[in-house]
Design a protein around this motif. Structure first.
Motif, PDB file in Angstrom:
ATOM      1  N   GLN A   1       0.861  -0.979  -0.012  1.00  0.00           N
ATOM      2  CA  GLN A   1      -0.141  -0.064  -0.045  1.00  0.00           C
ATOM      3  C   GLN A   1       0.877   1.173   0.069  1.00  0.00           C
ATOM      4  O   GLN A   1       2.098   1.148   0.271  1.00  0.00           O
ATOM      5  CB  GLN A   1      -0.899   0.050   1.242  1.00  0.00           C
ATOM      6  CG  GLN A   1      -1.910  -0.973   1.320  1.00  0.00           C
ATOM      7  CD  GLN A   1      -2.995  -1.038   0.409  1.00  0.00           C
ATOM      8  OE1 GLN A   1      -3.357   0.125  -0.221  1.00  0.00           O
ATOM      9  NE2 GLN A   1      -3.572  -2.144   0.032  1.00  0.00           N
ATOM     10  N   PHE A  29       6.570  -0.024  -3.687  1.00  0.00           N
ATOM     11  CA  PHE A  29       5.782   0.401  -5.193  1.00  0.00           C
ATOM     12  C   PHE A  29       6.238   1.421  -5.951  1.00  0.00           C
ATOM     13  O   PHE A  29       6.931   2.469  -5.658  1.00  0.00           O
ATOM     14  CB  PHE A  29       4.150   0.695  -4.692  1.00  0.00           C
ATOM     15  CG  PHE A  29       3.777  -0.585  -3.871  1.00  0.00           C
ATOM     16  CD1 PHE A  29       3.572  -0.693  -2.352  1.00  0.00           C
ATOM     17  CD2 PHE A  29       3.138  -1.614  -4.198  1.00  0.00           C
ATOM     18  CE1 PHE A  29       3.172  -1.542  -1.833  1.00  0.00           C
ATOM     19  CE2 PHE A  29       2.461  -2.566  -3.594  1.00  0.00           C
ATOM     20  CZ  PHE A  29       2.512  -2.687  -2.234  1.00  0.00           C
ATOM     21  N   ARG A 100       1.902   0.409  -8.636  1.00  0.00           N
ATOM     22  CA  ARG A 100       2.114  -0.887  -9.008  1.00  0.00           C
ATOM     23  C   ARG A 100       3.235  -1.368  -8.371  1.00  0.00           C
ATOM     24  O   ARG A 100       4.213  -0.933  -7.971  1.00  0.00           O
ATOM     25  CB  ARG A 100       2.273  -1.100 -10.412  1.00  0.00           C
ATOM     26  CG  ARG A 100       3.289  -0.315 -11.105  1.00  0.00           C
ATOM     27  CD  ARG A 100       3.640  -0.476 -12.676  1.00  0.00           C
ATOM     28  NE  ARG A 100       4.520   0.135 -13.242  1.00  0.00           N
ATOM     29  CZ  ARG A 100       5.721   0.018 -13.373  1.00  0.00           C
ATOM     30  NH1 ARG A 100       6.151  -1.237 -12.682  1.00  0.00           N
ATOM     31  NH2 ARG A 100       6.680   0.868 -13.752  1.00  0.00           N
ATOM     32  N   HIS A 101       3.296  -2.659  -8.170  1.00  0.00           N
ATOM     33  CA  HIS A 101       4.573  -3.564  -7.606  1.00  0.00           C
ATOM     34  C   HIS A 101       5.361  -3.691  -8.590  1.00  0.00           C
ATOM     35  O   HIS A 101       5.066  -4.180  -9.838  1.00  0.00           O
ATOM     36  CB  HIS A 101       4.094  -4.873  -6.965  1.00  0.00           C
ATOM     37  CG  HIS A 101       4.936  -5.583  -6.048  1.00  0.00           C
ATOM     38  ND1 HIS A 101       6.125  -5.922  -6.767  1.00  0.00           N
ATOM     39  CD2 HIS A 101       5.074  -5.665  -4.923  1.00  0.00           C
ATOM     40  CE1 HIS A 101       6.898  -6.409  -5.467  1.00  0.00           C
ATOM     41  NE2 HIS A 101       6.302  -6.382  -4.396  1.00  0.00           N
ATOM     42  N   ILE A 104       5.403  -7.796  -9.351  1.00  0.00           N
ATOM     43  CA  ILE A 104       3.952  -8.229  -9.511  1.00  0.00           C
ATOM     44  C   ILE A 104       3.238  -7.561 -10.188  1.00  0.00           C
ATOM     45  O   ILE A 104       2.425  -6.956  -9.724  1.00  0.00           O
ATOM     46  CB  ILE A 104       3.633  -8.767  -8.301  1.00  0.00           C
ATOM     47  CG1 ILE A 104       4.648  -9.493  -7.238  1.00  0.00           C
ATOM     48  CG2 ILE A 104       2.269  -9.347  -8.284  1.00  0.00           C
ATOM     49  CD1 ILE A 104       4.227  -9.570  -5.829  1.00  0.00           C
ATOM     50  N   LEU A 107      -0.497  -6.613  -9.049  1.00  0.00           N
ATOM     51  CA  LEU A 107      -0.421  -6.210  -7.831  1.00  0.00           C
ATOM     52  C   LEU A 107      -0.567  -4.555  -8.048  1.00  0.00           C
ATOM     53  O   LEU A 107       0.694  -3.963  -8.207  1.00  0.00           O
ATOM     54  CB  LEU A 107       0.378  -6.495  -6.933  1.00  0.00           C
ATOM     55  CG  LEU A 107       0.273  -5.650  -5.339  1.00  0.00           C
ATOM     56  CD1 LEU A 107      -0.924  -6.149  -4.882  1.00  0.00           C
ATOM     57  CD2 LEU A 107       1.285  -6.338  -4.439  1.00  0.00           C
ATOM     58  N   THR A 108      -1.819  -4.082  -8.380  1.00  0.00           N
ATOM     59  CA  THR A 108      -1.733  -2.453  -8.614  1.00  0.00           C
ATOM     60  C   THR A 108      -2.884  -2.193  -7.805  1.00  0.00           C
ATOM     61  O   THR A 108      -3.866  -2.519  -7.214  1.00  0.00           O
ATOM     62  CB  THR A 108      -2.111  -2.216 -10.050  1.00  0.00           C
ATOM     63  OG1 THR A 108      -3.357  -2.969 -10.283  1.00  0.00           O
ATOM     64  CG2 THR A 108      -1.143  -2.742 -10.795  1.00  0.00           C
ATOM     65  N   GLY A 109      -2.762  -0.506  -7.515  1.00  0.00           N
ATOM     66  CA  GLY A 109      -4.062   0.073  -6.817  1.00  0.00           C
ATOM     67  C   GLY A 109      -3.849   1.529  -7.048  1.00  0.00           C
ATOM     68  O   GLY A 109      -2.866   1.866  -7.655  1.00  0.00           O
TER      69      GLY A 109
END
Length: 122
Positions: A1, A29, A100-101, A104, A107-109
Motif C-alpha cells: 500500500q 511500490f 504498481r508493484h 508483480i 498488484l496495482t491500486g
C-alpha cells in the motif's frame, strides 16, 4: 500500500496563491500517475489535475492557466501551484496516486490522501 500526506492548504484571498504538496510513502511500490481532486460542500469530487510519471499533464478546464501540477519522482511528491484563486476554488483537495508493484504486475491500486482544506475569500 501507498500512504499519501497532503500539506499546504489554508485560507487565501481571491486572486491569491497557495501551493499544495503531497508526499507518498510505501517505497516498494512504483508510483505512476499522481493527481489532485477536490470536493466542495454538496458537490461530487472532481478532477483538478493529473501528472504521469513521464511528466504529461491533464487539467480541468476550470483551472487551466491558473493551476500548475508538477512532481519530483525522486521524492515521490506531487505539487499543485494554485494562482489567481477564486472563491469557487474553495474545497477539500485530495491527493491521489496510482501505483504498481515493480515485480508483480497484477498488484496495482490507487491511494487517496486524507485531504486538505482550501478556502478562498472574496
Amino acid at each position: 500500500q501507498v500512504q499519501l500526506v497532503e500539506s499546504g492548504g489554508g485560507l487565501a484571498q481571491s486572486g491569491g496563491s497557495l501551493r499544495l504538496s503531497c508526499a507518498a510513502s510505501g517505497t516498494i511500490f512504483s508510483i505512476t500517475t499522481m493527481g489532485w481532486y477536490r470536493q466542495a460542500p454538496g458537490k461530487q469530487r472532481e478532477l483538478v489535475a493529473t501528472i504521469a510519471s513521464g511528466g504529461s499533464t491533464n487539467y480541468a478546464d476550470s483551472v487551466k492557466g491558473r493551476f500548475t501540477i508538477s512532481r519530483d519522482n525522486a521524492k515521490n511528491t506531487v505539487y499543485l501551484q494554485m494562482n489567481s484563486l477564486r472563491p469557487e476554488d474553495t474545497a477539500v483537495y485530495y491527493c491521489n496516486a496510482a501505483w504498481r508493484h515493480p515485480m508483480i504486475a497484477a498488484l496495482t491500486g490507487t491511494s487517496w490522501g486524507p485531504g486538505t482544506q482550501v478556502t478562498v475569500s472574496s
